[in-house]
Design an enzyme around this catalytic site. Structure first.
Site, mmCIF file in Angstrom:
data_model
loop_
_atom_site.group_PDB
_atom_site.id
_atom_site.type_symbol
_atom_site.label_atom_id
_atom_site.label_comp_id
_atom_site.label_asym_id
_atom_site.label_seq_id
_atom_site.Cartn_x
_atom_site.Cartn_y
_atom_site.Cartn_z
ATOM 1 N N ASP A 73 9.258 -9.657 -4.138
ATOM 2 C CA ASP A 73 8.084 -8.782 -4.039
ATOM 3 C C ASP A 73 6.944 -9.618 -3.460
ATOM 4 O OD1 ASP A 73 8.554 -6.150 -5.950
ATOM 5 O OD2 ASP A 73 9.620 -7.893 -6.717
ATOM 6 N N ARG A 81 5.026 -13.475 -4.959
ATOM 7 C CA ARG A 81 5.891 -14.477 -5.597
ATOM 8 C C ARG A 81 5.645 -15.855 -5.000
ATOM 9 N NH1 ARG A 81 5.691 -10.768 -9.137
ATOM 10 N NH2 ARG A 81 7.297 -9.150 -9.042
ATOM 11 N N ARG A 145 -3.001 -1.797 -5.043
ATOM 12 C CA ARG A 145 -1.701 -2.060 -4.413
ATOM 13 C C ARG A 145 -1.362 -0.969 -3.402
ATOM 14 N NH1 ARG A 145 2.538 -2.301 -9.022
ATOM 15 N NH2 ARG A 145 3.917 -3.028 -7.344
ATOM 16 N N LYS A 175 8.121 1.786 -1.869
ATOM 17 C CA LYS A 175 8.182 2.096 -3.299
ATOM 18 C C LYS A 175 6.909 2.828 -3.732
ATOM 19 C CE LYS A 175 6.578 -2.579 -4.488
ATOM 20 N NZ LYS A 175 6.966 -3.910 -4.990
ATOM 21 N N HIS A 176 6.941 3.564 -4.853
ATOM 22 C CA HIS A 176 7.997 3.795 -5.835
ATOM 23 C C HIS A 176 8.300 5.293 -5.829
ATOM 24 C CE1 HIS A 176 5.538 0.367 -7.202
ATOM 25 N NE2 HIS A 176 6.663 -0.151 -7.679
ATOM 26 N N HIS A 188 6.555 -0.586 -17.147
ATOM 27 C CA HIS A 188 7.079 -1.810 -17.742
ATOM 28 C C HIS A 188 7.037 -1.715 -19.268
ATOM 29 C CE1 HIS A 188 5.862 -3.136 -13.697
ATOM 30 N NE2 HIS A 188 6.835 -4.014 -13.805
ATOM 31 N N ASP A 260 14.195 0.533 -9.476
ATOM 32 C CA ASP A 260 13.317 -0.516 -9.978
ATOM 33 C C ASP A 260 14.096 -1.247 -11.077
ATOM 34 O OD1 ASP A 260 11.071 -2.091 -10.317
ATOM 35 O OD2 ASP A 260 9.678 -0.407 -10.465
#
Length: 379
Positions: A73, A81, A145, A175-176, A188, A260
């Protein structure tokens, strides 16, 4: 899988802990039980180490198995990352919307710059762009985002970013699906619900994905979100009504569908990881992600193998999934894919682009919202 390793790639992709390839993951790759690997900040120490790690992942699969692909990602902003020099750090995607008639040109340049740097260290795929519409100011995980709070803006900029990524040899994953922007909960941590009516969803959430599908984006990732107007019983990741009837049949998407991460609490608190993997594949996911926990990954491997052995309908579903994920592998191995450019890392033009975006972003007086999910920041 299970006797068809030469033609059927495993739908399971995994993450791992540490800076080197674990012995168990190496064995799973060698046996064809894992089809790809997702890297996180926890796996990254240096350029040489990442390049070596990517080579080791690919060589572990051996000649009999389909080539494993490697994904990260790297959106910019909160979700990166590769955070340390020489990698260029970009502000959030929303910054691309501040250049009026040049917005799409800027988004394409950002997608190309990020992809060139990922390609230089051996990455095949980026879980970006975000195609969600930032329609809910209380949303704890999307916000900046998203490229825009306007569906057409989110579509145009997302497609441009994906075009830039492909131009530098990295597969983009939008995404998503079918849209995470109107949630007020973090998948999450819990299962969000979007209660908008079907017409609102078609006009707002689904528009960027519909346009991206028409533009030929090679892959999309699902949302662990309930949409009662589309399916009253199951979240999108596990819903055949959403992934097959809507995405495949109505929207005519022909690329690969990624789940995901299934260990997120929206799914894991309601299903075992093995059961969730089977349900996701049956619903229409071509690739399922389990990015933490060897025991959970082993459970998914076992459950997928048993379902493959016991159900002919599931074997047919896996075969169709393997064709779509196989197209991604074919592109990654093709001569049409551009060669990596090691000098792309931290290139002056990338730094200049990032500086331009950061200056525009900071001039708005906004800052990236605090990361309310540890899994977003690190994953």
């Amino acid at each position: 899988m299970n006797g068809s390793k030469e033609t059927i790639a495993s739908p399971l992709w995994v993450g791992f802990e540490g800076k080197s390839l674990p012995a168990e993951l190496s064995r799973w790759l060698a046996r064809g039980e894992v089809g790809g690997v997702v890297l996180y900040s926890r796996n990254i120490e240096s350029l040489a180490q990442v390049r070596t790690l990517c080579r080791e992942i690919r060589s572990s699969a051996g000649r009999r198995n389909p080539l494993p692909l490697i994904a990260v990602d790297q959106e910019g902003g909160r979700v990166e990352r590769f955070k340390d020099p020489p990698f260029t750090r970009f502000p959030p995607a929303r910054a691309c919307s501040l250049f009026c008639c040049r917005n799409e040109t800027v988004a394409e340049a950002v997608g190309a710059a990020i992809a060139a740097e990922l390609r230089a260290v051996g990455i095949d795929m980026n879980f970006a762009p975000v195609l969600d519409v930032d329609s809910n100011p209380r949303n704890p995980v999307i916000g900046d985002r998203a490229f825009s709070d306007d569906p057409n803006g989110a579509a145009g900029l997302g497609i441009a970013f994906a075009k830039g990524s492909l131009s530098r040899g990295v597969l983009p994953v939008g995404k998503h699906f079918p849209g995470h922007g109107d949630t007020s909960a973090d998948s999450h941590k819990e299962l969000p619900v979007v209660r908008a009516g079907r017409q609102t969803l078609l006009r707002r959430e689904l528009l960027p994905f519909r346009r991206a599908a028409r533009a030929g984006i090679p892959a999309l990732m699902t949302a662990h979100v309930m949409y009662p107007a589309l399916d009253r019983a199951l979240p999108a990741t596990l819903s055949r009504k959403i992934l097959h009837d809507l995405l495949r049949e109505r929207m005519r998407f022909r690329g690969a569908v990624f789940s995901d991460a299934l260990e997120m609490k929206a799914i894991a608190d309601r299903y075992g990881l093995g059961e969730a993997a089977v349900l996701a594949v049956a619903a229409g996911c071509d690739v399922v992600l389990v990015c933490r926990g060897e025991s959970a990954q082993a459970e998914a491997i076992d459950r997928l193998a048993r379902e493959t052995r016991d159900r002919a309908t599931f074997r047919r579903r896996l075969a169709a999934a393997a064709v779509r994920s196989g197209r991604l592998r074919e592109w990654a191995a093709s001569k049409e894919r551009c060669r990596p450019a090691p000098r792309a890392l931290g290139a002056a033009r990338h730094r200049q682009l990032a500086s331009l975006l950061r200056e525009a972003w900071e001039s708005t007086g906004r800052t990236s919202q605090a990361d309310k999910s540890g899994n977003i920041g690190e994953g």
